[in-house]
Scaffold this motif. Structure first.
Motif, PDB file in Angstrom:
ATOM      1  N   SER A 160     -53.582  -6.327  26.331  1.00  0.00           N
ATOM      2  CA  SER A 160     -54.818  -5.657  26.731  1.00  0.00           C
ATOM      3  C   SER A 160     -55.510  -6.429  27.844  1.00  0.00           C
ATOM      4  CB  SER A 160     -55.760  -5.535  25.537  1.00  0.00           C
ATOM      5  OG  SER A 160     -57.037  -5.080  25.935  1.00  0.00           O
ATOM      6  N   LEU A 161     -56.151  -5.698  28.735  1.00  0.00           N
ATOM      7  CA  LEU A 161     -56.955  -6.333  29.785  1.00  0.00           C
ATOM      8  C   LEU A 161     -58.135  -7.079  29.175  1.00  0.00           C
ATOM      9  CD1 LEU A 161     -57.504  -6.728  32.829  1.00  0.00           C
ATOM     10  CD2 LEU A 161     -58.715  -4.533  32.805  1.00  0.00           C
ATOM     11  N   ALA A 162     -58.502  -6.737  27.944  1.00  0.00           N
ATOM     12  CA  ALA A 162     -59.612  -7.401  27.266  1.00  0.00           C
ATOM     13  C   ALA A 162     -59.184  -8.699  26.581  1.00  0.00           C
ATOM     14  CB  ALA A 162     -60.227  -6.459  26.225  1.00  0.00           C
TER      15      ALA A 162
ATOM     16  N   LEU B 144     -57.069  -7.908  19.055  1.00  0.00           N
ATOM     17  CA  LEU B 144     -57.208  -9.240  19.649  1.00  0.00           C
ATOM     18  C   LEU B 144     -56.870 -10.326  18.625  1.00  0.00           C
ATOM     19  CD1 LEU B 144     -60.465  -8.958  21.818  1.00  0.00           C
ATOM     20  CD2 LEU B 144     -58.081  -8.790  22.564  1.00  0.00           C
ATOM     21  N   MET B 145     -57.260 -10.107  17.376  1.00  0.00           N
ATOM     22  CA  MET B 145     -56.954 -11.074  16.329  1.00  0.00           C
ATOM     23  C   MET B 145     -55.448 -11.129  16.078  1.00  0.00           C
ATOM     24  SD  MET B 145     -57.908 -13.380  14.222  1.00  0.00           S
ATOM     25  CE  MET B 145     -59.689 -13.231  13.995  1.00  0.00           C
TER      26      MET B 145
ATOM     27  N   ARG C  46     -59.611   0.129  27.781  1.00  0.00           N
ATOM     28  CA  ARG C  46     -59.248   1.525  28.022  1.00  0.00           C
ATOM     29  C   ARG C  46     -58.550   1.715  29.361  1.00  0.00           C
ATOM     30  NH1 ARG C  46     -64.353   2.450  25.780  1.00  0.00           N
ATOM     31  NH2 ARG C  46     -65.272   2.736  27.838  1.00  0.00           N
ATOM     32  N   ILE C  47     -59.047   1.051  30.412  1.00  0.00           N
ATOM     33  CA  ILE C  47     -58.462   1.299  31.729  1.00  0.00           C
ATOM     34  C   ILE C  47     -57.140   0.560  31.921  1.00  0.00           C
ATOM     35  CG2 ILE C  47     -60.710   1.767  32.760  1.00  0.00           C
ATOM     36  CD1 ILE C  47     -60.583  -0.944  34.123  1.00  0.00           C
ATOM     37  N   GLY C  48     -56.965  -0.595  31.280  1.00  0.00           N
ATOM     38  CA  GLY C  48     -55.701  -1.312  31.357  1.00  0.00           C
ATOM     39  C   GLY C  48     -55.557  -2.167  32.607  1.00  0.00           C
TER      40      GLY C  48
END
Length: 256
Positions: free
Chosen positions: A57-59, A45-46, A240-242
């Protein structure tokens, strides 16, 4: 209401700076809670936030913003180019609410397959598109799966709506909260395409809490950020799930 030509013209749509700020908050929480999986995610993320490497990423709030902008603009252009009216639909699956320890093992694909079969057996015609979401309800300590969808308002789909309503009422006679009536299905007319379709693709999990209105005395629900531990757990689950796994479509090939 102003006729926007892009989602980013909507004043309430998050800016790039808003998305970056949220990403840094997520990075901070991941580092605070700690753990190998959390550290690995916060590094990606960074890198994405600093422009080193896109994570997709979905996150990631920044990558989700980019996807949301492209997807919503595409869909609004598509529906404006065709004749006909549309619904935004919410489908809640009370019968498959689950405790927090089952989040990592929840099968999103199986849930989507069940919904496709239900739509098909109810007589719906496509295209129907949208996304899967899951929120945590504090009062009963359960995650509640649900879908936000975009659906054409055709004669066939109006008949299918009644069939689906009967099926869901039969399958889900109880709310996850004892004193609440189940409302597994909500159809609303699409009036403000950018704002309503943007909500379909907000791609975030929240904590839902109940409180009593001092004005009416009625119980009201609202949303807030998950606790740090659950927030980080949900971010890693999303990673993980995307994104493709949470997107839903039914009969999209019928869209001509």
């Amino acid at each position: 209401m102003a006729r926007y030509t892009s989602l980013d013209q909507w004043p309430k749509f998050e800016t790039i700076n808003d998305a970056l700020k949220e990403n840094y908050t997520r990075i901070e929480r991941l580092r605070k809670v700690g753990g190998d999986e959390y550290y690995e995610l916060d590094e990606r993320l960074m890198d994405c936030s600093e422009g080193v490497k896109s994570c997709n990423s979905l996150a990631c709030k920044l990558c989700n913003r980019k996807f949301r902008l492209q997807r919503v603009n595409y869909l609004v252009t598509k529906i404006r180019s065709k004749k006909g009216r549309w619904w935004v639909v919410t489908i809640v699956d009370y019968s498959r609410a689950f405790p927090n320890e089952e989040l990592d093992s929840f099968d999103v694909q199986k849930s989507k397959d069940r919904l496709r079969k239900l739509l098909e057996r109810s007589g719906f015609e496509g295209p129907i598109v949208g996304s899967f979401e899951v929120d945590f309800h504090e009062r009963c300590d359960l995650w509640l799966p649900h879908y936000h969808l975009l659906c054409r308002r055709t004669k066939q789909n109006r008949r299918a709506e009644e069939t689906l309503r009967l099926k869901l009422t039969s399958q889900q006679p109880k709310h996850i909260k004892e004193d609440r009536d189940p409302k597994p299905l909500l159809f609303q007319r699409l009036k403000n395409p950018y704002t309503q379709i943007s909500y379909i693709y907000k791609l975030v999990s929240s904590s839902v809490y109940d409180y009593e209105s001092w004005r009416t005395g009625k119980t009201i629900t609202n949303k807030k950020r998950l606790s740090d531990a659950m927030f980080c757990q949900s971010l890693c689950w999303m990673d993980r799930i995307g994104r493709r796994r949470v997107l839903f479509s039914f009969g999209e090939r019928d869209w001509k």
